[in-house]
Design an enzyme around this catalytic site. Structure first.
Site, PDB file in Angstrom:
ATOM      1  N   GLY A  14      -2.793  19.175  -2.700  1.00 44.59           N
ATOM      2  CA  GLY A  14      -4.253  19.147  -2.613  1.00 44.59           C
ATOM      3  C   GLY A  14      -4.825  20.473  -2.134  1.00 44.59           C
ATOM      4  O   GLY A  14      -5.747  21.035  -2.753  1.00 44.59           O
ATOM      5  N   ASP A  33      -8.897  13.923   3.692  1.00 50.73           N
ATOM      6  CA  ASP A  33      -7.576  13.429   4.094  1.00 50.73           C
ATOM      7  C   ASP A  33      -7.799  12.427   5.220  1.00 50.73           C
ATOM      8  O   ASP A  33      -8.916  12.268   5.726  1.00 50.73           O
ATOM      9  CB  ASP A  33      -6.688  14.598   4.561  1.00 50.73           C
ATOM     10  CG  ASP A  33      -5.204  14.310   4.417  1.00 50.73           C
ATOM     11  OD1 ASP A  33      -4.553  14.901   3.530  1.00 50.73           O
ATOM     12  OD2 ASP A  33      -4.675  13.467   5.188  1.00 50.73           O
ATOM     13  N   ARG A  88      11.028   9.616  -8.079  1.00 53.38           N
ATOM     14  CA  ARG A  88       9.576   9.420  -7.960  1.00 53.38           C
ATOM     15  C   ARG A  88       9.261   7.939  -7.829  1.00 53.38           C
ATOM     16  O   ARG A  88       8.316   7.546  -7.156  1.00 53.38           O
ATOM     17  CB  ARG A  88       8.878   9.984  -9.204  1.00 53.38           C
ATOM     18  CG  ARG A  88       8.997  11.498  -9.343  1.00 53.38           C
ATOM     19  CD  ARG A  88       8.318  11.985 -10.602  1.00 53.38           C
ATOM     20  NE  ARG A  88       8.391  13.428 -10.747  1.00 53.38           N
ATOM     21  CZ  ARG A  88       9.369  14.066 -11.412  1.00 53.38           C
ATOM     22  NH1 ARG A  88      10.323  13.389 -11.993  1.00 53.38           N
ATOM     23  NH2 ARG A  88       9.354  15.377 -11.500  1.00 53.38           N
ATOM     24  N   ASN A  95       2.710   4.460  -2.231  1.00 53.55           N
ATOM     25  CA  ASN A  95       1.594   5.178  -2.851  1.00 53.55           C
ATOM     26  C   ASN A  95       0.615   4.234  -3.552  1.00 53.55           C
ATOM     27  O   ASN A  95      -0.568   4.547  -3.677  1.00 53.55           O
ATOM     28  CB  ASN A  95       2.127   6.259  -3.800  1.00 53.55           C
ATOM     29  CG  ASN A  95       2.652   7.457  -3.019  1.00 53.55           C
ATOM     30  OD1 ASN A  95       2.527   7.513  -1.805  1.00 53.55           O
ATOM     31  ND2 ASN A  95       3.248   8.417  -3.713  1.00 53.55           N
ATOM     32  N   VAL A 118      -2.673  12.651  -9.463  1.00 57.33           N
ATOM     33  CA  VAL A 118      -1.483  13.503  -9.328  1.00 57.33           C
ATOM     34  C   VAL A 118      -0.361  12.742  -8.600  1.00 57.33           C
ATOM     35  O   VAL A 118       0.817  12.993  -8.831  1.00 57.33           O
ATOM     36  CB  VAL A 118      -1.831  14.803  -8.557  1.00 57.33           C
ATOM     37  CG1 VAL A 118      -0.606  15.679  -8.359  1.00 57.33           C
ATOM     38  CG2 VAL A 118      -2.915  15.595  -9.282  1.00 57.33           C
ATOM     39  N   SER A 119      -0.733  11.799  -7.737  1.00 58.78           N
ATOM     40  CA  SER A 119       0.253  11.093  -6.907  1.00 58.78           C
ATOM     41  C   SER A 119       1.313  10.408  -7.767  1.00 58.78           C
ATOM     42  O   SER A 119       1.024   9.913  -8.855  1.00 58.78           O
ATOM     43  CB  SER A 119      -0.453  10.038  -6.047  1.00 58.78           C
ATOM     44  OG  SER A 119      -1.614  10.577  -5.453  1.00 58.78           O
ATOM     45  N   ASN A 120       2.510  10.352  -7.232  1.00 58.88           N
ATOM     46  CA  ASN A 120       3.643   9.753  -7.951  1.00 58.88           C
ATOM     47  C   ASN A 120       3.948   8.324  -7.487  1.00 58.88           C
ATOM     48  O   ASN A 120       3.568   7.966  -6.386  1.00 58.88           O
ATOM     49  CB  ASN A 120       4.901  10.609  -7.694  1.00 58.88           C
ATOM     50  CG  ASN A 120       5.019  11.740  -8.700  1.00 58.88           C
ATOM     51  OD1 ASN A 120       4.760  11.548  -9.883  1.00 58.88           O
ATOM     52  ND2 ASN A 120       5.423  12.916  -8.232  1.00 58.88           N
ATOM     53  N   ARG A 151       6.973  24.152 -16.856  1.00 57.56           N
ATOM     54  CA  ARG A 151       8.372  24.406 -16.444  1.00 57.56           C
ATOM     55  C   ARG A 151       9.215  24.776 -17.662  1.00 57.56           C
ATOM     56  O   ARG A 151       9.961  25.755 -17.642  1.00 57.56           O
ATOM     57  CB  ARG A 151       8.943  23.153 -15.763  1.00 57.56           C
ATOM     58  CG  ARG A 151       8.379  22.967 -14.377  1.00 57.56           C
ATOM     59  CD  ARG A 151       8.980  21.773 -13.660  1.00 57.56           C
ATOM     60  NE  ARG A 151       8.522  21.766 -12.272  1.00 57.56           N
ATOM     61  CZ  ARG A 151       8.253  20.673 -11.571  1.00 57.56           C
ATOM     62  NH1 ARG A 151       8.395  19.474 -12.115  1.00 57.56           N
ATOM     63  NH2 ARG A 151       7.843  20.767 -10.323  1.00 57.56           N
ATOM     64  N   HIS A 175       6.295  10.774 -16.602  1.00 57.98           N
ATOM     65  CA  HIS A 175       6.696  11.857 -15.706  1.00 57.98           C
ATOM     66  C   HIS A 175       7.908  11.365 -14.922  1.00 57.98           C
ATOM     67  O   HIS A 175       7.798  10.875 -13.819  1.00 57.98           O
ATOM     68  CB  HIS A 175       5.535  12.167 -14.764  1.00 57.98           C
ATOM     69  CG  HIS A 175       5.774  13.355 -13.895  1.00 57.98           C
ATOM     70  ND1 HIS A 175       6.237  14.543 -14.353  1.00 57.98           N
ATOM     71  CD2 HIS A 175       5.596  13.526 -12.560  1.00 57.98           C
ATOM     72  CE1 HIS A 175       6.326  15.403 -13.351  1.00 57.98           C
ATOM     73  NE2 HIS A 175       5.952  14.802 -12.246  1.00 57.98           N
TER      74      HIS A 175
HETATM   75  N1  LIG Z   1       2.188  14.486 -11.006  1.00 60.43           N
HETATM   76  C1  LIG Z   1       2.967  15.470 -10.655  1.00 60.43           C
HETATM   77  O1  LIG Z   1       3.486  16.185 -11.490  1.00 60.43           O
HETATM   78  C2  LIG Z   1       3.218  15.743  -9.191  1.00 60.43           C
HETATM   79  C3  LIG Z   1       3.717  16.981  -8.785  1.00 60.43           C
HETATM   80  C4  LIG Z   1       3.879  17.228  -7.418  1.00 60.43           C
HETATM   81  C5  LIG Z   1       3.583  16.227  -6.492  1.00 60.43           C
HETATM   82  N2  LIG Z   1       3.141  15.028  -6.933  1.00 60.43           N
HETATM   83  C6  LIG Z   1       2.810  13.953  -5.995  1.00 60.43           C
HETATM   84  O2  LIG Z   1       1.597  14.263  -5.336  1.00 60.43           O
HETATM   85  C7  LIG Z   1       1.555  13.609  -4.067  1.00 60.43           C
HETATM   86  C8  LIG Z   1       1.191  14.623  -2.983  1.00 60.43           C
HETATM   87  O3  LIG Z   1       2.221  15.578  -2.823  1.00 60.43           O
HETATM   88  P1  LIG Z   1       2.128  16.676  -1.663  1.00 60.43           P
HETATM   89  O4  LIG Z   1       3.292  17.560  -1.818  1.00 60.43           O
HETATM   90  O5  LIG Z   1       0.763  17.256  -1.604  1.00 60.43           O
HETATM   91  O6  LIG Z   1       2.328  15.741  -0.371  1.00 60.43           O
HETATM   92  P2  LIG Z   1       1.823  16.055   1.113  1.00 60.43           P
HETATM   93  O7  LIG Z   1       2.526  15.100   2.016  1.00 60.43           O
HETATM   94  O8  LIG Z   1       1.891  17.503   1.401  1.00 60.43           O
HETATM   95  O9  LIG Z   1       0.268  15.653   1.060  1.00 60.43           O
HETATM   96  C9  LIG Z   1      -0.179  14.351   0.842  1.00 60.43           C
HETATM   97  C10 LIG Z   1      -1.428  14.161   1.690  1.00 60.43           C
HETATM   98  O10 LIG Z   1      -1.982  12.868   1.367  1.00 60.43           O
HETATM   99  C11 LIG Z   1      -2.601  12.418   2.576  1.00 60.43           C
HETATM  100  N3  LIG Z   1      -2.884  10.982   2.529  1.00 60.43           N
HETATM  101  C12 LIG Z   1      -2.039   9.940   2.688  1.00 60.43           C
HETATM  102  N4  LIG Z   1      -2.719   8.781   2.602  1.00 60.43           N
HETATM  103  C13 LIG Z   1      -4.017   9.104   2.363  1.00 60.43           C
HETATM  104  C14 LIG Z   1      -5.195   8.327   2.180  1.00 60.43           C
HETATM  105  N5  LIG Z   1      -5.174   6.998   2.222  1.00 60.43           N
HETATM  106  N6  LIG Z   1      -6.356   9.004   1.968  1.00 60.43           N
HETATM  107  C15 LIG Z   1      -6.391  10.350   1.934  1.00 60.43           C
HETATM  108  N7  LIG Z   1      -5.304  11.125   2.106  1.00 60.43           N
HETATM  109  C16 LIG Z   1      -4.139  10.506   2.321  1.00 60.43           C
HETATM  110  C17 LIG Z   1      -1.569  12.779   3.643  1.00 60.43           C
HETATM  111  O11 LIG Z   1      -2.147  12.746   4.946  1.00 60.43           O
HETATM  112  C18 LIG Z   1      -1.158  14.178   3.206  1.00 60.43           C
HETATM  113  O12 LIG Z   1      -1.924  15.199   3.819  1.00 60.43           O
HETATM  114  C19 LIG Z   1       2.941  12.966  -3.898  1.00 60.43           C
HETATM  115  O13 LIG Z   1       2.887  11.601  -4.239  1.00 60.43           O
HETATM  116  C20 LIG Z   1       3.795  13.738  -4.866  1.00 60.43           C
HETATM  117  O14 LIG Z   1       4.928  12.994  -5.292  1.00 60.43           O
HETATM  118  C21 LIG Z   1       2.958  14.778  -8.248  1.00 60.43           C
END
Ligand SMILES: NC(=O)c1ccc[n+]([C@@H]2O[C@H](COP(=O)([O-])OP(=O)(O)OC[C@H]3O[C@@H](n4cnc5c(N)ncnc54)[C@H](O)[C@@H]3O)[C@@H](O)[C@H]2O)c1
Length: 308
Positions: A14, A33, A88, A95, A118-120, A151, A175
């Site tokens: 983010g 957040d 994932r 999630n 974006v979340s997995n 990639r 994904h």
């Molecule tokens: N789609 C893709 O290709 C892809 C690529 C990379 C990461 N991701 C996914 O993206 C997500 C985030 O990854 P990241 O590396 O930033 O993780 P991260 O832990 O660095 O950040 C996630 C953030 O979400 C916040 N959060 C949790 N619950 C919340 C809520 N209810 N409301 C608001 N914020 C909340 C956490 O406090 C944290 O700051 C993961 O699920 C990861 O698997 C997806």
């Protein structure tokens, strides 16, 4: 009026997405957040970089959804990332609960927004966001294919010693381990890579692309990739904000395209001001179609666990 972009989750993906978007001056950005102080601190820090970058993007960090009101685009990165050894799919239940919390609030405050998830696990979370939001399918998009293709492009460019600018690639499907890279539609300066590399070399690069996320998780140990993922979602946001009509592989809710019904799967989409403006049905070989179906089945299994 400048566009308003909210990014939910101010963690690695983010906050880095906010960084790319602000430095491209795509609009005003709200970082939100649940960890007190983190979005405010990162938001203010980024805002203070703008005079140096010569960009008039206003950045605000907050824990209050009121500040996100009337966003044009909402990028959802909230959730836990993978740790070494995790897939994932292991993130599903945690999630999904976060998605239930986030999407309702987003929709209340920004009923006309376009959601980019974006979340997995990506396809299942996009499906959850689609069902919870009640938005039309053009306004809920999953980010995966742009990253997976980037990639693949990086690996092709390194292998051939050519500019990344010359390389295009398509990766379709979910994904996950069943993603479907399409070498026939991947080119260097317009020439399909099937004309430029041995089959075994292509297979090696395809496998590295499939394992691309895990390769980085293994190095980082405490989190997953974020520079390329956040650049990927930024490309999607830019295509929408500038109404570019850009063809990008995105997770989209399919209603019969590729013979798939009621499921998010990665396919070529036209992104413009209305979000997904078209889904391209490109001709696939029987083998490619079977791989796409297998990928869709994997997504179906996950969405059935959480009942979306
Ligand atoms: N789609 C893709 O290709 C892809 C690529 C990379 C990461 N991701 C996914 O993206 C997500 C985030 O990854 P990241 O590396 O930033 O993780 P991260 O832990 O660095 O950040 C996630 C953030 O979400 C916040 N959060 C949790 N619950 C919340 C809520 N209810 N409301 C608001 N914020 C909340 C956490 O406090 C944290 O700051 C993961 O699920 C990861 O698997 C997806």
């Amino acid at each position: 009026m400048r566009k308003k972009i909210t990014i939910v989750g101010s963690g690695n993906v983010g906050a880095t997405a906010a960084h790319w978007m602000a430095s491209k001056e795509l609009g005003d950005i709200v970082l939100i957040d649940i960890i007190p102080g983190v979005p405010q601190g990162k938001g203010l820090d980024l805002l203070e970089a703008m005079p140096i970058e010569k960009r008039d993007s206003f950045v605000l960090g907050t824990e209050d959804y009121k500040d996100t009101a009337n966003s044009d685009i909402v990028v959802i990165t909230a959730g836990i990332p993978r740790k070494p050894g995790m897939s994932r799919d292991d993130l599903l239940n945690t999630n999904y609960k976060i998605m239930q919390d986030v999407v309702g609030k987003v929709v209340t405050h920004s009923p006309n927004s376009i959601l980019i998830v974006v979340s997995n696990p990506l396809d299942a979370m996009a499906q959850a966001a689609y069902k919870i939001s009640g938005f039309s399918r053009n306004r809920v998009i999953g980010m995966a294919g742009v990253l997976d293709s980037a990639r693949f492009r990086a690996f092709i460019a390194m292998e051939l010693g050519v500019s990344v600018e010359n390389v295009t690639a398509f990766v379709l499907g979910g994904h996950g381990d069943t993603m479907v890279p399409l070498p026939r539609y991947s080119t260097v300066a317009g020439v399909p890579i099937t004309e430029l590399m041995e089959k075994s070399t292509i297979e090696r690069l395809v496998q590295r692309t499939r394992d691309g996320g895990a390769e980085i998780v293994k190095y980082l140990k405490t989190g997953s990739a974020y520079y390329a993922p956040s650049a990927a979602v930024t490309e999607m946001v830019e295509a929408i904000i500038k109404d570019k009509k850009k063809i990008l592989p995105c997770a989209a809710y399919l209603e019969g395209e590729y013979g798939i019904h009621g499921l998010f799967v990665g396919v070529p989409c036209k992104l413009g001001a209305r979000g997904i403006e078209d889904v391209w049905e490109i001709r696939l070989t029987d083998e490619e179609m079977a791989a796409l179906k297998k990928s869709a089945d994997a997504v179906k299994e996950l969405v059935s666990v959480v009942g979306v």
